[in-house]
Motif scaffolding. Structure first.
Motif, PDB file in Angstrom:
ATOM      1  N   HIS A 155       0.844  -1.272   0.041  1.00  0.00           N
ATOM      2  CA  HIS A 155       0.092  -0.006   0.022  1.00  0.00           C
ATOM      3  C   HIS A 155       0.776   1.158  -0.120  1.00  0.00           C
ATOM      4  N   GLN A 178      -5.446   3.217   6.390  1.00  0.00           N
ATOM      5  CA  GLN A 178      -5.693   3.974   4.888  1.00  0.00           C
ATOM      6  C   GLN A 178      -4.415   4.754   4.503  1.00  0.00           C
ATOM      7  N   ASN A 179      -3.794   4.693   3.300  1.00  0.00           N
ATOM      8  CA  ASN A 179      -2.774   5.476   3.029  1.00  0.00           C
ATOM      9  C   ASN A 179      -3.271   7.102   3.004  1.00  0.00           C
TER      10      ASN A 179
END
Length: 374
Positions: A155, A178-179
């Motif tokens: 990711h 989450q990025n």
């Protein structure tokens, strides 16, 4: 057939064969196909959502010492590193910590609580998958549930990237990280993101454009809600410049730069002066404002004020938590919404109780002081 005739036939055959070879058209060389890397595909997918953020300052420091160069207000907690290579964050009250430590040559994130005068055994954070490799440099927002950290893996755009997640108190786990996107991440190593909500300043640590052993600490103005360039008339080339932070002065158009610089200078002055821990701003009436905890005349008011101050911090945390939960609720499916509904209701009740308690305690402190001042 005579020997001479045989020789002549061989010569003619050779010439004919050579002529035929010359007459053949050679095929064009096959083009070299360059496959787009997964990191490049990820960058392209995130580019339209690049956050519109004003970066107001940058400072190049040694990579090994950048944690101690982040000037957090004490109400936003503390960043630390140890001789054993542990990197961590401790909350304002210094009774809860998140840290990164090696286990089998791979870094994992842990949390621990302070029990009396010593720290309890650290436990790994549930909900963060093994695909986030070398988890490092955690930072917890003042809401008590939003966690930033850096990691490598599928990711990531390359090297370390900044990820964010939230703690679900009902399940006791963190949501899928989450990025954090662009411009906070890059093909270089992006190590830390920390936000001081008291001073409304944020810091991003990255080694983009830096020589070996150096990192740059970027100071930015956090925006809530997050703003992006989506829907704006901007070329990919211009957008890529903002995403890569090629020139931070070009981001000054995204906010009030003069006001931000004043705030930054004020923060730096505070750090240099190291204000006394007793410095406060508490209004007794329209004419009297206390600036030191020793100003309280009523015997119990100093302790009441400290309790009031702690409850005020708790209220800010609960309000931020409620805001985040409502944002997640609005973007979730029905199943997740049902899961979040009770948590939202509980948080709303906590907010109302804290507001009422704060109002009553604040009124009690003022009445105590006024009774003596008359």
């Amino acid at each position: 057939m005579g020997k001479v005739n045989i020789v002549l036939l061989l010569i003619v055959f050779s010439l004919t064969s050579a002529s035929a070879q010359k007459g053949k058209t050679r095929g064009a060389p096959k083009p070299v196909v360059t496959r787009e890397s997964l990191q490049d595909k990820l960058f392209k997918s995130m580019l339209p959502s690049t956050a519109k953020v004003m970066f107001i300052d940058s400072l190049v420091v040694d990579k090994d010492s950048f944690l101690i160069r982040i000037p957090l207000n004490h109400e936003s907690g503390y960043l630390y590193t140890t001789k054993d290579g542990v990197n961590g964050y401790t909350n304002e009250f210094e009774n809860h910590t998140y840290y990164s430590a090696e286990n089998d040559s791979i870094r994992h994130l842990y949390s621990a609580d302070k029990l009396g005068e010593s720290w309890g055994t650290g436990t790994t954070l549930d909900g963060i998958g093994d695909e986030y490799i070398d988890q490092n440099f955690p930072f917890l927002m003042s809401d008590g549930i939003t966690l930033f950290f850096s990691a490598k893996g599928k990711h990531s755009l390359g090297g370390y990237d900044i990820f964010t997640t939230m703690f679900d108190s009902q399940s006791g786990q963190f949501y899928e990280p989450q990025n954090y996107g662009l411009p906070f991440n890059s093909h270089a190593n992006d190590y830390l993101l920390a936000i001081d909500e008291v001073d409304t300043l944020g810091w991003l640590v990255s080694d983009r454009f830096q020589p070996e052993g150096k990192v740059c600490i970027y100071t930015f103005i956090p925006t809530t809600p997050r703003q992006s360039f989506e829907g704006e008339d901007i070329t990919n080339e211009e957008l890529t410049k903002y995403a890569n932070l090629n020139a931070i002065d070009e981001t000054w158009q995204f906010g009030n730069y003069k006001t931000a610089i004043v705030r930054l200078k004020s923060m730096k002055a505070r750090e240099e002066k190291k204000h006394n821990a007793n410095t406060i701003d508490f209004a007794i009436n329209d004419d009297i404002v206390y600036h030191d905890i020793q100003d309280f005349k009523f015997s119990n008011n100093r302790q009441l004020f400290l309790e009031w101050k702690n409850q005020k911090s708790m209220l800010v945390n609960e309000e931020e938590k409620l805001h985040k939960l409502r944002e997640i609720y609005a973007k979730s499916n029905k199943s997740t919404q049902q899961h979040l509904q009770q948590e939202i209701i509980r948080t709303e009740e906590n907010v109302e109780q804290l507001r009422l308690s704060l109002h009553q305690k604040e009124k009690r402190i003022r009445n105590n002081e006024i009774s003596i001042l008359k």
